[in-house]
Design a protein around this motif. Structure first.
Motif, PDB file in Angstrom:
ATOM      1  N   UNK A   7     -36.932 -14.747 -59.511  1.00  0.00           N
ATOM      2  CA  UNK A   7     -37.940 -14.656 -60.706  1.00  0.00           C
ATOM      3  C   UNK A   7     -37.172 -13.772 -61.810  1.00  0.00           C
ATOM      4  N   UNK A   8     -36.968 -14.260 -62.988  1.00  0.00           N
ATOM      5  CA  UNK A   8     -36.288 -13.459 -63.916  1.00  0.00           C
ATOM      6  C   UNK A   8     -37.485 -12.949 -64.854  1.00  0.00           C
ATOM      7  N   UNK A   9     -37.607 -11.645 -65.352  1.00  0.00           N
ATOM      8  CA  UNK A   9     -38.795 -11.238 -66.068  1.00  0.00           C
ATOM      9  C   UNK A   9     -38.085 -10.585 -67.416  1.00  0.00           C
ATOM     10  N   UNK A  10     -38.553 -10.993 -68.257  1.00  0.00           N
ATOM     11  CA  UNK A  10     -38.059 -10.143 -69.664  1.00  0.00           C
ATOM     12  C   UNK A  10     -39.200  -9.492 -70.310  1.00  0.00           C
ATOM     13  N   UNK A  11     -39.176  -8.154 -70.464  1.00  0.00           N
ATOM     14  CA  UNK A  11     -39.985  -7.475 -71.038  1.00  0.00           C
ATOM     15  C   UNK A  11     -39.778  -6.625 -72.242  1.00  0.00           C
ATOM     16  N   UNK A  12     -40.332  -6.986 -73.273  1.00  0.00           N
ATOM     17  CA  UNK A  12     -40.136  -6.230 -74.638  1.00  0.00           C
ATOM     18  C   UNK A  12     -41.095  -5.078 -74.878  1.00  0.00           C
ATOM     19  N   UNK A  13     -40.680  -3.976 -75.684  1.00  0.00           N
ATOM     20  CA  UNK A  13     -41.681  -2.764 -75.778  1.00  0.00           C
ATOM     21  C   UNK A  13     -41.434  -2.470 -77.188  1.00  0.00           C
ATOM     22  N   UNK A  14     -42.299  -2.156 -77.873  1.00  0.00           N
ATOM     23  CA  UNK A  14     -42.223  -1.223 -79.421  1.00  0.00           C
ATOM     24  C   UNK A  14     -42.464   0.031 -79.132  1.00  0.00           C
ATOM     25  N   UNK A  50     -31.151  -1.628 -75.935  1.00  0.00           N
ATOM     26  CA  UNK A  50     -32.036  -1.656 -77.442  1.00  0.00           C
ATOM     27  C   UNK A  50     -31.476  -3.013 -77.907  1.00  0.00           C
ATOM     28  N   UNK A  51     -32.108  -4.028 -78.644  1.00  0.00           N
ATOM     29  CA  UNK A  51     -32.034  -5.113 -79.201  1.00  0.00           C
ATOM     30  C   UNK A  51     -31.293  -4.927 -80.518  1.00  0.00           C
ATOM     31  N   UNK A  52     -30.520  -5.747 -80.843  1.00  0.00           N
ATOM     32  CA  UNK A  52     -29.856  -5.679 -82.219  1.00  0.00           C
ATOM     33  C   UNK A  52     -31.093  -5.650 -83.413  1.00  0.00           C
ATOM     34  N   UNK A  53     -30.821  -4.771 -84.297  1.00  0.00           N
ATOM     35  CA  UNK A  53     -31.727  -4.799 -85.399  1.00  0.00           C
ATOM     36  C   UNK A  53     -31.492  -5.923 -86.656  1.00  0.00           C
ATOM     37  N   UNK A  54     -32.597  -6.961 -86.282  1.00  0.00           N
ATOM     38  CA  UNK A  54     -32.641  -7.942 -87.343  1.00  0.00           C
ATOM     39  C   UNK A  54     -33.932  -8.537 -87.361  1.00  0.00           C
ATOM     40  N   UNK A  55     -34.172  -9.434 -88.127  1.00  0.00           N
ATOM     41  CA  UNK A  55     -35.702 -10.034 -88.218  1.00  0.00           C
ATOM     42  C   UNK A  55     -36.336 -10.927 -87.004  1.00  0.00           C
ATOM     43  N   UNK A  56     -35.124 -11.055 -86.198  1.00  0.00           N
ATOM     44  CA  UNK A  56     -35.641 -11.727 -84.986  1.00  0.00           C
ATOM     45  C   UNK A  56     -36.173 -10.609 -83.779  1.00  0.00           C
ATOM     46  N   UNK A  58     -38.332  -8.749 -84.153  1.00  0.00           N
ATOM     47  CA  UNK A  58     -39.802  -8.534 -84.564  1.00  0.00           C
ATOM     48  C   UNK A  58     -40.372  -7.338 -84.200  1.00  0.00           C
ATOM     49  N   UNK A  59     -39.627  -5.973 -84.530  1.00  0.00           N
ATOM     50  CA  UNK A  59     -40.223  -4.690 -84.257  1.00  0.00           C
ATOM     51  C   UNK A  59     -40.039  -4.198 -82.533  1.00  0.00           C
TER      52      UNK A  59
END
Length: 75
Positions: A7-14, A50-56, A58-59
Motif C-alpha cells: 500500500x502506497x500512501x501519499x499525505x499532504x500537509x499545509x 517540502x514540495x517545489x514551490x509552484x502553482x501545482x 496548491x499551498x
C-alpha cells in the motif's frame, strides 16, 4: 493466489510555520524505526519533504510518501 501488493500512501500537509514544518519533517524521518507493531517496524518505507514551490503545490508545504505491506498496517 497472488501476493498482496504493498500500500502506497501519499499525505499532504499545509503547515505555515517554518519551525513546525521542520519539527514535523524530523518526526517523519525517525518514524520508520519508531513505529512498531508487535515489537516490529511495520512501515516499509517513508519519505518526507517540502514540495517545489509552484502553482501545482496548491499551498501544501509537506509531502509524505509511506509504504506498508497491507492495509491493516496502514490503519
Amino acid at each position: 493466489m497472488s501476493t498482496p501488493k504493498p500500500i502506497h500512501r501519499l499525505t499532504l500537509f499545509k503547515v505555515t510555520n517554518d519551525n513546525d514544518r521542520d519539527e514535523m519533517l524530523d518526526h517523519y524521518r525517525g518514524m520508520k524505526a519508531s513505529a512498531l507493531k508487535d515489537g516490529k517496524p511495520y512501515i516499509q518505507s517513508i519519505v518526507a519533504g517540502k514540495p517545489f514551490e509552484d502553482e501545482r503545490s496548491q499551498g501544501y508545504t509537506v509531502a509524505v510518501h509511506s509504504v506498508f505491506a497491507c492495509r491493516a498496517d496502514m490503519e
